[in-house]
Design a protein around this motif. Structure first.
Motif, short mmCIF file in Angstrom:
data_model
loop_
_atom_site.label_atom_id
_atom_site.label_comp_id
_atom_site.label_asym_id
_atom_site.label_seq_id
_atom_site.Cartn_x
_atom_site.Cartn_y
_atom_site.Cartn_z
N ILE A 154 0.84 -1.20 0.00
CA ILE A 154 0.00 0.00 0.00
C ILE A 154 0.87 1.25 0.00
O ILE A 154 0.61 2.21 -0.74
N PHE A 155 1.92 1.25 0.81
CA PHE A 155 2.82 2.39 0.83
C PHE A 155 3.49 2.57 -0.52
O PHE A 155 3.68 3.69 -1.00
N ALA A 156 3.86 1.47 -1.15
CA ALA A 156 4.50 1.55 -2.46
C ALA A 156 3.58 2.22 -3.47
O ALA A 156 4.01 3.04 -4.28
N ALA A 157 2.29 1.90 -3.41
CA ALA A 157 1.33 2.50 -4.33
C ALA A 157 1.25 4.01 -4.13
O ALA A 157 1.19 4.78 -5.09
N SER A 158 1.27 4.45 -2.87
CA SER A 158 1.18 5.89 -2.60
C SER A 158 2.47 6.60 -3.00
O SER A 158 2.44 7.71 -3.54
N ILE A 159 3.61 5.96 -2.76
CA ILE A 159 4.90 6.57 -3.09
C ILE A 159 5.09 6.65 -4.60
O ILE A 159 5.68 7.60 -5.12
N GLU A 160 4.57 5.66 -5.31
CA GLU A 160 4.76 5.60 -6.76
C GLU A 160 3.82 6.51 -7.53
O GLU A 160 3.79 6.49 -8.75
N GLY A 161 3.02 7.31 -6.83
CA GLY A 161 2.25 8.32 -7.52
C GLY A 161 0.75 8.17 -7.52
O GLY A 161 0.06 8.94 -8.18
N ASP A 162 0.22 7.17 -6.80
CA ASP A 162 -1.23 7.05 -6.72
C ASP A 162 -1.72 8.01 -5.62
O ASP A 162 -1.76 7.67 -4.44
N ASP A 163 -2.07 9.22 -6.03
CA ASP A 163 -2.44 10.25 -5.07
C ASP A 163 -3.70 9.90 -4.30
O ASP A 163 -3.85 10.28 -3.13
N VAL A 164 -4.61 9.18 -4.94
CA VAL A 164 -5.85 8.81 -4.26
C VAL A 164 -5.56 7.85 -3.11
O VAL A 164 -6.11 7.98 -2.02
N VAL A 165 -4.66 6.90 -3.34
CA VAL A 165 -4.27 5.98 -2.26
C VAL A 165 -3.59 6.76 -1.14
O VAL A 165 -3.80 6.49 0.04
N ALA A 166 -2.76 7.74 -1.50
CA ALA A 166 -2.09 8.55 -0.48
C ALA A 166 -3.10 9.27 0.39
O ALA A 166 -2.95 9.35 1.62
N VAL A 167 -4.15 9.80 -0.22
CA VAL A 167 -5.20 10.49 0.54
C VAL A 167 -5.95 9.50 1.43
O VAL A 167 -6.25 9.79 2.59
N VAL A 168 -6.24 8.32 0.88
CA VAL A 168 -6.91 7.28 1.67
C VAL A 168 -6.08 6.93 2.90
O VAL A 168 -6.60 6.80 4.02
N LEU A 169 -4.77 6.77 2.71
CA LEU A 169 -3.90 6.45 3.84
C LEU A 169 -3.90 7.55 4.88
O LEU A 169 -3.95 7.29 6.09
N ALA A 170 -3.81 8.80 4.42
CA ALA A 170 -3.80 9.93 5.36
C ALA A 170 -5.10 9.98 6.16
O ALA A 170 -5.09 10.17 7.38
N ASP A 171 -6.23 9.79 5.47
CA ASP A 171 -7.53 9.80 6.16
C ASP A 171 -7.64 8.64 7.13
O ASP A 171 -8.17 8.77 8.24
N PHE A 172 -7.14 7.48 6.69
CA PHE A 172 -7.19 6.29 7.53
C PHE A 172 -6.42 6.50 8.82
O PHE A 172 -6.91 6.22 9.92
N TRP A 173 -5.19 7.03 8.72
CA TRP A 173 -4.38 7.21 9.93
C TRP A 173 -4.95 8.29 10.83
O TRP A 173 -4.89 8.19 12.06
N GLN A 174 -5.52 9.33 10.24
CA GLN A 174 -6.16 10.36 11.06
C GLN A 174 -7.32 9.77 11.84
O GLN A 174 -7.49 10.03 13.04
N GLU A 175 -8.12 8.95 11.17
CA GLU A 175 -9.25 8.31 11.84
C GLU A 175 -8.77 7.35 12.92
O GLU A 175 -9.33 7.30 14.02
N ARG A 176 -7.72 6.59 12.60
CA ARG A 176 -7.22 5.60 13.55
C ARG A 176 -6.63 6.28 14.78
O ARG A 176 -6.89 5.88 15.92
N PHE A 177 -5.83 7.31 14.57
CA PHE A 177 -5.24 8.02 15.70
C PHE A 177 -6.30 8.72 16.53
O PHE A 177 -6.20 8.79 17.75
N SER A 178 -7.32 9.24 15.88
CA SER A 178 -8.40 9.89 16.63
C SER A 178 -9.04 8.91 17.60
O SER A 178 -9.40 9.27 18.72
N GLY A 179 -9.18 7.65 17.18
CA GLY A 179 -9.72 6.64 18.07
C GLY A 179 -8.82 6.37 19.26
O GLY A 179 -9.28 6.13 20.38
N SER A 180 -7.50 6.42 19.03
CA SER A 180 -6.56 6.14 20.11
C SER A 180 -6.49 7.28 21.12
O SER A 180 -6.00 7.09 22.24
N TYR A 181 -7.01 8.45 20.76
CA TYR A 181 -6.97 9.59 21.68
C TYR A 181 -7.80 9.32 22.94
O TYR A 181 -7.63 10.00 23.96
#
Length: 206
Positions: free
Chosen positions: A119-146
Protein backbone atom coordinates in the motif's frame (compact mmCIF):
# COMPACT_ATOMS: atom_id res chain seq x y z
CA UNK A 1 -21.31 -32.82 -16.11
CA UNK A 2 -17.67 -31.89 -16.63
CA UNK A 3 -15.35 -30.90 -13.80
CA UNK A 4 -15.21 -27.30 -15.04
CA UNK A 5 -19.01 -27.20 -15.20
CA UNK A 6 -19.24 -28.45 -11.62
CA UNK A 7 -16.78 -25.82 -10.46
CA UNK A 8 -18.73 -23.10 -12.26
CA UNK A 9 -21.97 -24.30 -10.71
CA UNK A 10 -20.41 -24.22 -7.26
CA UNK A 11 -19.09 -20.71 -7.98
CA UNK A 12 -22.62 -19.56 -8.82
CA UNK A 13 -24.12 -21.22 -5.74
CA UNK A 14 -21.56 -19.63 -3.42
CA UNK A 15 -22.01 -16.30 -5.14
CA UNK A 16 -25.77 -16.53 -4.76
CA UNK A 17 -25.57 -17.40 -1.07
CA UNK A 18 -23.20 -14.54 -0.35
CA UNK A 19 -24.97 -12.08 -2.63
CA UNK A 20 -28.10 -12.41 -0.50
CA UNK A 21 -26.30 -11.31 2.65
CA UNK A 22 -24.66 -7.90 2.58
CA UNK A 23 -22.28 -8.56 5.45
CA UNK A 24 -21.07 -11.85 3.99
CA UNK A 25 -20.32 -10.09 0.72
CA UNK A 26 -18.36 -7.40 2.53
CA UNK A 27 -16.35 -9.90 4.57
CA UNK A 28 -15.56 -11.99 1.48
CA UNK A 29 -14.50 -8.94 -0.54
CA UNK A 30 -12.34 -7.49 2.22
CA UNK A 31 -10.62 -10.84 2.69
CA UNK A 32 -9.94 -11.05 -1.04
CA UNK A 33 -8.54 -7.51 -1.15
CA UNK A 34 -6.18 -8.26 1.71
CA UNK A 35 -4.99 -11.53 0.18
CA UNK A 36 -4.32 -9.99 -3.24
CA UNK A 37 -2.34 -7.12 -1.72
CA UNK A 38 -0.30 -9.52 0.41
CA UNK A 39 0.39 -11.97 -2.39
CA UNK A 40 0.72 -9.78 -5.48
CA UNK A 41 0.74 -6.09 -4.54
CA UNK A 42 -1.43 -3.13 -5.41
CA UNK A 43 -0.88 -3.45 -9.15
CA UNK A 44 -2.74 -6.77 -9.13
CA UNK A 45 -5.75 -5.38 -7.28
CA UNK A 46 -8.53 -5.20 -9.85
CA UNK A 47 -12.28 -5.55 -9.46
CA UNK A 48 -12.19 -8.67 -11.60
CA UNK A 49 -9.47 -10.27 -9.45
CA UNK A 50 -11.35 -9.44 -6.25
CA UNK A 51 -14.59 -10.83 -7.69
CA UNK A 52 -12.92 -14.11 -8.60
CA UNK A 53 -11.20 -14.47 -5.22
CA UNK A 54 -14.29 -13.55 -3.20
CA UNK A 55 -16.82 -15.50 -5.31
CA UNK A 56 -18.84 -12.30 -5.68
CA UNK A 57 -20.31 -10.84 -8.84
CA UNK A 58 -18.11 -8.19 -10.43
CA UNK A 59 -21.03 -5.76 -10.75
CA UNK A 60 -21.75 -6.05 -7.03
CA UNK A 61 -18.20 -4.99 -6.20
CA UNK A 62 -18.30 -2.05 -8.63
CA UNK A 63 -21.59 -0.92 -7.13
CA UNK A 64 -20.35 -0.91 -3.53
CA UNK A 65 -16.69 -0.05 -4.15
CA UNK A 66 -16.40 1.87 -7.45
CA UNK A 67 -12.64 2.47 -7.12
CA UNK A 68 -9.58 0.57 -5.94
CA UNK A 69 -8.80 3.12 -3.20
CA UNK A 70 -12.28 2.56 -1.75
CA UNK A 71 -11.55 -1.16 -1.56
CA UNK A 72 -8.24 -0.44 0.17
CA UNK A 73 -9.80 2.07 2.56
CA UNK A 74 -12.47 -0.33 3.82
CA UNK A 75 -9.97 -3.17 4.12
CA UNK A 76 -7.62 -1.00 6.18
CA UNK A 77 -10.39 -0.01 8.58
CA UNK A 78 -11.33 -3.64 9.14
CA UNK A 79 -7.71 -4.67 9.58
CA UNK A 80 -6.84 -1.94 12.05
CA UNK A 81 -9.94 -2.48 14.17
CA UNK A 82 -9.10 -6.17 14.43
CA UNK A 83 -5.35 -5.91 15.07
CA UNK A 84 -4.88 -2.65 16.99
CA UNK A 85 -7.63 -2.33 19.60
CA UNK A 86 -7.61 0.66 21.93
CA UNK A 87 -6.73 -0.76 25.37
CA UNK A 88 -8.12 0.29 28.74
CA UNK A 89 -5.74 -1.03 31.39
CA UNK A 90 -6.50 1.59 34.03
CA UNK A 91 -3.27 3.57 33.64
CA UNK A 92 -1.75 5.64 30.85
CA UNK A 93 1.53 3.74 31.07
CA UNK A 94 -0.29 0.45 30.68
CA UNK A 95 -2.47 1.76 27.85
CA UNK A 96 0.43 3.15 25.82
CA UNK A 97 2.47 -0.01 26.37
CA UNK A 98 -0.39 -2.27 25.26
CA UNK A 99 -1.22 -0.09 22.27
CA UNK A 100 2.38 -0.01 21.04
CA UNK A 101 2.66 -3.76 21.53
CA UNK A 102 -0.40 -4.26 19.31
CA UNK A 103 1.01 -1.94 16.65
CA UNK A 104 4.30 -3.83 16.60
CA UNK A 105 2.54 -7.19 16.50
CA UNK A 106 0.64 -5.99 13.44
CA UNK A 107 3.71 -4.57 11.72
CA UNK A 108 5.95 -7.57 12.33
CA UNK A 109 3.46 -10.21 11.18
CA UNK A 110 4.84 -11.23 7.75
CA UNK A 111 1.54 -11.02 5.88
CA UNK A 112 0.54 -7.70 7.42
CA UNK A 113 3.98 -6.23 6.87
CA UNK A 114 3.88 -7.15 3.18
CA UNK A 115 0.38 -5.72 2.97
CA UNK A 116 1.53 -2.39 4.40
CA UNK A 117 4.53 -2.32 2.08
CA UNK A 118 2.38 -2.81 -1.01
CA UNK A 119 0.00 0.00 0.00
CA UNK A 120 2.82 2.39 0.83
CA UNK A 121 4.50 1.55 -2.46
CA UNK A 122 1.33 2.50 -4.33
CA UNK A 123 1.18 5.89 -2.60
CA UNK A 124 4.90 6.57 -3.09
CA UNK A 125 4.76 5.60 -6.76
CA UNK A 126 2.25 8.32 -7.52
CA UNK A 127 -1.23 7.05 -6.72
CA UNK A 128 -2.44 10.25 -5.07
CA UNK A 129 -5.85 8.81 -4.26
CA UNK A 130 -4.27 5.98 -2.26
CA UNK A 131 -2.09 8.55 -0.48
CA UNK A 132 -5.20 10.49 0.54
CA UNK A 133 -6.91 7.28 1.67
CA UNK A 134 -3.90 6.45 3.84
CA UNK A 135 -3.80 9.93 5.36
CA UNK A 136 -7.53 9.80 6.16
CA UNK A 137 -7.19 6.29 7.53
CA UNK A 138 -4.38 7.21 9.93
CA UNK A 139 -6.16 10.36 11.06
CA UNK A 140 -9.25 8.31 11.84
CA UNK A 141 -7.22 5.60 13.55
CA UNK A 142 -5.24 8.02 15.70
CA UNK A 143 -8.40 9.89 16.63
CA UNK A 144 -9.72 6.64 18.07
CA UNK A 145 -6.56 6.14 20.11
CA UNK A 146 -6.97 9.59 21.68
CA UNK A 147 -9.49 7.99 24.06
CA UNK A 148 -6.53 6.61 26.02
CA UNK A 149 -5.20 10.11 26.57
CA UNK A 150 -8.59 11.56 27.46
CA UNK A 151 -9.14 8.86 30.08
CA UNK A 152 -5.71 9.64 31.54
CA UNK A 153 -6.65 13.33 31.75
CA UNK A 154 -9.79 12.33 33.63
CA UNK A 155 -7.71 10.29 36.09
CA UNK A 156 -5.32 13.19 36.61
CA UNK A 157 -2.36 11.37 35.04
CA UNK A 158 -1.90 13.87 32.20
CA UNK A 159 -2.36 17.64 31.95
CA UNK A 160 -5.66 18.84 30.52
CA UNK A 161 -4.17 20.65 27.53
CA UNK A 162 -2.54 18.12 25.22
CA UNK A 163 -1.39 17.83 21.64
CA UNK A 164 -2.84 14.36 21.18
CA UNK A 165 -1.27 13.85 17.76
CA UNK A 166 2.23 14.76 18.96
CA UNK A 167 2.00 12.23 21.80
CA UNK A 168 0.87 9.41 19.53
CA UNK A 169 3.55 10.34 16.99
CA UNK A 170 6.17 10.03 19.73
CA UNK A 171 4.79 6.62 20.63
CA UNK A 172 4.37 4.89 17.26
CA UNK A 173 6.50 6.72 14.68
CA UNK A 174 9.75 5.06 15.85
CA UNK A 175 8.10 1.65 15.50
CA UNK A 176 7.23 2.32 11.87
CA UNK A 177 10.71 3.68 11.18
CA UNK A 178 12.44 0.64 12.65
CA UNK A 179 10.11 -1.80 10.94
CA UNK A 180 10.35 -0.38 7.43
CA UNK A 181 13.52 1.73 7.30
CA UNK A 182 16.30 0.93 9.77
CA UNK A 183 15.24 -2.69 10.50
CA UNK A 184 16.63 -2.32 14.03
CA UNK A 185 15.25 -4.37 16.96
CA UNK A 186 11.84 -3.47 18.40
CA UNK A 187 12.07 -5.41 21.65
CA UNK A 188 11.04 -4.59 25.18
CA UNK A 189 13.68 -1.92 25.85
CA UNK A 190 12.81 -0.11 22.64
CA UNK A 191 9.12 -0.17 23.53
CA UNK A 192 9.83 1.23 27.00
CA UNK A 193 11.75 4.12 25.45
CA UNK A 194 8.85 4.87 23.10
CA UNK A 195 6.38 4.97 25.99
CA UNK A 196 8.72 7.21 27.99
CA UNK A 197 9.09 9.53 24.99
CA UNK A 198 5.31 9.79 24.62
CA UNK A 199 4.85 10.54 28.33
CA UNK A 200 7.67 13.10 28.21
CA UNK A 201 5.95 14.77 25.26
CA UNK A 202 2.77 15.01 27.32
CA UNK A 203 4.56 16.57 30.28
CA UNK A 204 6.15 19.29 28.13
CA UNK A 205 2.65 20.61 27.46
CA UNK A 206 1.79 21.51 31.05
Amino acid sequence: MSSSGSELGEFDRVRERRGGRSERVRVAVMGAVRQILQDSGYGALTHRAVAAAAYVDNATIYRRWPTRPQLVSDMLRDLSSDLVPVPDTGSINGDLTAYLSSVLAMLTTPGTKKLAQSIFAASIEGDDVVAVVLADFWQERFSGSYKMLDRAIGRGELPAMLDHAAIMDALVAPAWFRTFISRMPVGEEFQKRCVMAALAQAQTEK
